[in-house]
Design an enzyme around this catalytic site. Structure first.
Site, PDB file in Angstrom:
ATOM      1  N   ASP A  67      15.432  40.177  29.374  1.00 54.67           N
ATOM      2  CA  ASP A  67      16.694  40.450  29.889  1.00 54.67           C
ATOM      3  C   ASP A  67      17.275  39.269  30.510  1.00 54.67           C
ATOM      4  O   ASP A  67      16.777  38.155  30.458  1.00 54.67           O
ATOM      5  CB  ASP A  67      16.620  41.742  30.971  1.00 54.67           C
ATOM      6  N   ASN A 135      13.594  50.305  41.589  1.00 55.67           N
ATOM      7  CA  ASN A 135      14.234  51.556  41.446  1.00 55.67           C
ATOM      8  C   ASN A 135      13.697  51.993  40.056  1.00 55.67           C
ATOM      9  O   ASN A 135      14.039  52.960  39.412  1.00 55.67           O
ATOM     10  CB  ASN A 135      15.533  51.294  41.218  1.00 55.67           C
ATOM     11  N   HIS A 137      13.246  50.292  37.313  1.00 55.76           N
ATOM     12  CA  HIS A 137      13.822  49.606  36.046  1.00 55.76           C
ATOM     13  C   HIS A 137      12.774  48.879  35.188  1.00 55.76           C
ATOM     14  O   HIS A 137      11.865  48.439  35.755  1.00 55.76           O
ATOM     15  CB  HIS A 137      15.129  48.926  36.054  1.00 55.76           C
ATOM     16  N   GLU A 142      18.515  50.448  34.003  1.00 53.76           N
ATOM     17  CA  GLU A 142      18.546  51.001  35.230  1.00 53.76           C
ATOM     18  C   GLU A 142      18.354  52.443  35.360  1.00 53.76           C
ATOM     19  O   GLU A 142      18.713  53.083  34.142  1.00 53.76           O
ATOM     20  CB  GLU A 142      19.811  50.689  35.788  1.00 53.76           C
TER      21      GLU A 142
HETATM   22  C1  GLP Z   1      13.804  41.970  37.586  1.00 54.34           C
HETATM   23  C2  GLP Z   1      13.835  41.855  36.396  1.00 54.34           C
HETATM   24  C3  GLP Z   1      12.687  42.743  35.335  1.00 54.34           C
HETATM   25  C4  GLP Z   1      11.456  42.549  36.289  1.00 54.34           C
HETATM   26  C5  GLP Z   1      11.734  43.243  37.380  1.00 54.34           C
HETATM   27  C6  GLP Z   1      10.661  43.037  38.513  1.00 54.34           C
HETATM   28  O1  GLP Z   1      14.943  42.440  38.105  1.00 54.34           O
HETATM   29  N1  GLP Z   1      15.042  42.262  35.581  1.00 54.34           N
HETATM   30  O2  GLP Z   1      12.642  42.238  33.999  1.00 54.34           O
HETATM   31  O3  GLP Z   1      10.435  42.896  35.422  1.00 54.34           O
HETATM   32  O4  GLP Z   1      13.005  42.968  38.001  1.00 54.34           O
HETATM   33  O5  GLP Z   1      10.675  41.723  38.857  1.00 54.34           O
HETATM   34  P1  GLP Z   1       9.376  41.169  39.876  1.00 54.34           P
HETATM   35  O6  GLP Z   1       8.353  40.864  39.076  1.00 54.34           O
HETATM   36  O7  GLP Z   1       9.914  39.836  40.297  1.00 54.34           O
HETATM   37  O8  GLP Z   1       9.058  42.260  40.886  1.00 54.34           O
END
Ligand code: GLP
Length: 241
Positions: A67, A135, A137, A142
């Protein structure tokens, strides 16, 4: 769906790296789709270390980024582009033609999504590694996300806009993103969802034991034919079973 629990972040990261290495050994032209974020950071460090040490031939592997934030430059240290380049592609010297990353500054995000979507159709994804948002995602899919597309543009949830500030050294406007969509996640031959730390414990419980619902996008993993949830003990703390 397998639930694999590890005693801490380090053990989890090593196990994820091992799965990545074994994947290349069994299929040298593996197509990966990789998340950025804090969770996979150490796994990628171990992965880079292992493939170098064991002289694994990864020259035929293809890599997709999961992403990207729309409006953020690939050179910004908070972009997913920068994260994967610095932590995986540069250390391994991956050839540009084997890398598919969203350009957050593209003047035409729809065309950018079409480019990535066509590449997914052509290559297919063998192993997708995703983290999980607070949340639920997956990527930037989302709550309420559509399942039909390979790739899509999304309006970011307020939770993501706030939590996302952690990747940047100054406050950023994070309104929209581009993401590999849930259709591609479900179609990937193998999916790993990884999480660590007590702050992810509640959403992990909902993901694994909750009802499948698009209001918690990560619950869709329950429908995947070949998925593992890899978590440390802290992230597993709220599981009932
Ligand atoms: C982010 C990214 C995701 C990621 C998730 C968790 O916003 N868009 O691809 O896997 O949220 O992030 P983190 O590993 O920093 O908790």
């Amino acid at each position: 769906m397998d639930i694999l629990k590890y005693k801490n972040y380090d053990a989890l990261s090593e196990a994820v790296a091992l799965q990545m290495v074994n994947q290349i050994i069994s299929k040298p032209d593996t197509v990966f789709c990789l998340a950025s974020g804090n969770t996979p950071l150490k796994a990628y460090e171990y992965f880079v270390e292992k493939v170098k040490k064991e002289t694994i031939d990864y020259s035929r592997c293809v890599f997709f980024g999961l992403d990207e934030w729309i409006g953020i430059s690939p050179d910004d240290t908070g972009s997913c582009h920068y994260f994967l380049t610095k932590n995986v592609f540069e250390p391994l010297g991956i050839a540009n033609e084997n890398i598919y990353l969203f350009d957050g500054l593209s003047k035409n995000p729809e065309a950018e999504c079409d480019r990535i979507s066509r590449a997914i159709e052509k290559n297919g994804i063998d192993l997708i590694i995703v983290g999980i948002g607070m949340n639920g995602h997956i990527g930037f899919n989302e709550p309420g996300a559509l399942i039909g597309n390979n790739v899509q543009i999304v309006a970011l949830d307020s939770v993501t806009q706030t939590v996302g500030q952690k990747y940047f050294d100054k406050p950023m406007l994070l309104k929209k993103g581009m993401t590999i969509a849930l259709r591609s996640f479900l179609d990937a031959k193998k999916a790993l969802l990884i999480a660590n730390g007590s702050k992810k414990a509640s959403i992990i419980q909902q993901t694994i034991e909750g009802e499948i619902s698009i209001t918690v996008p990560s619950t869709i993993i329950q429908l995947h034919k070949n998925a593992s949830v890899m978590i440390d003990y802290e992230a597993a703390a709220c599981l009932i079973n």
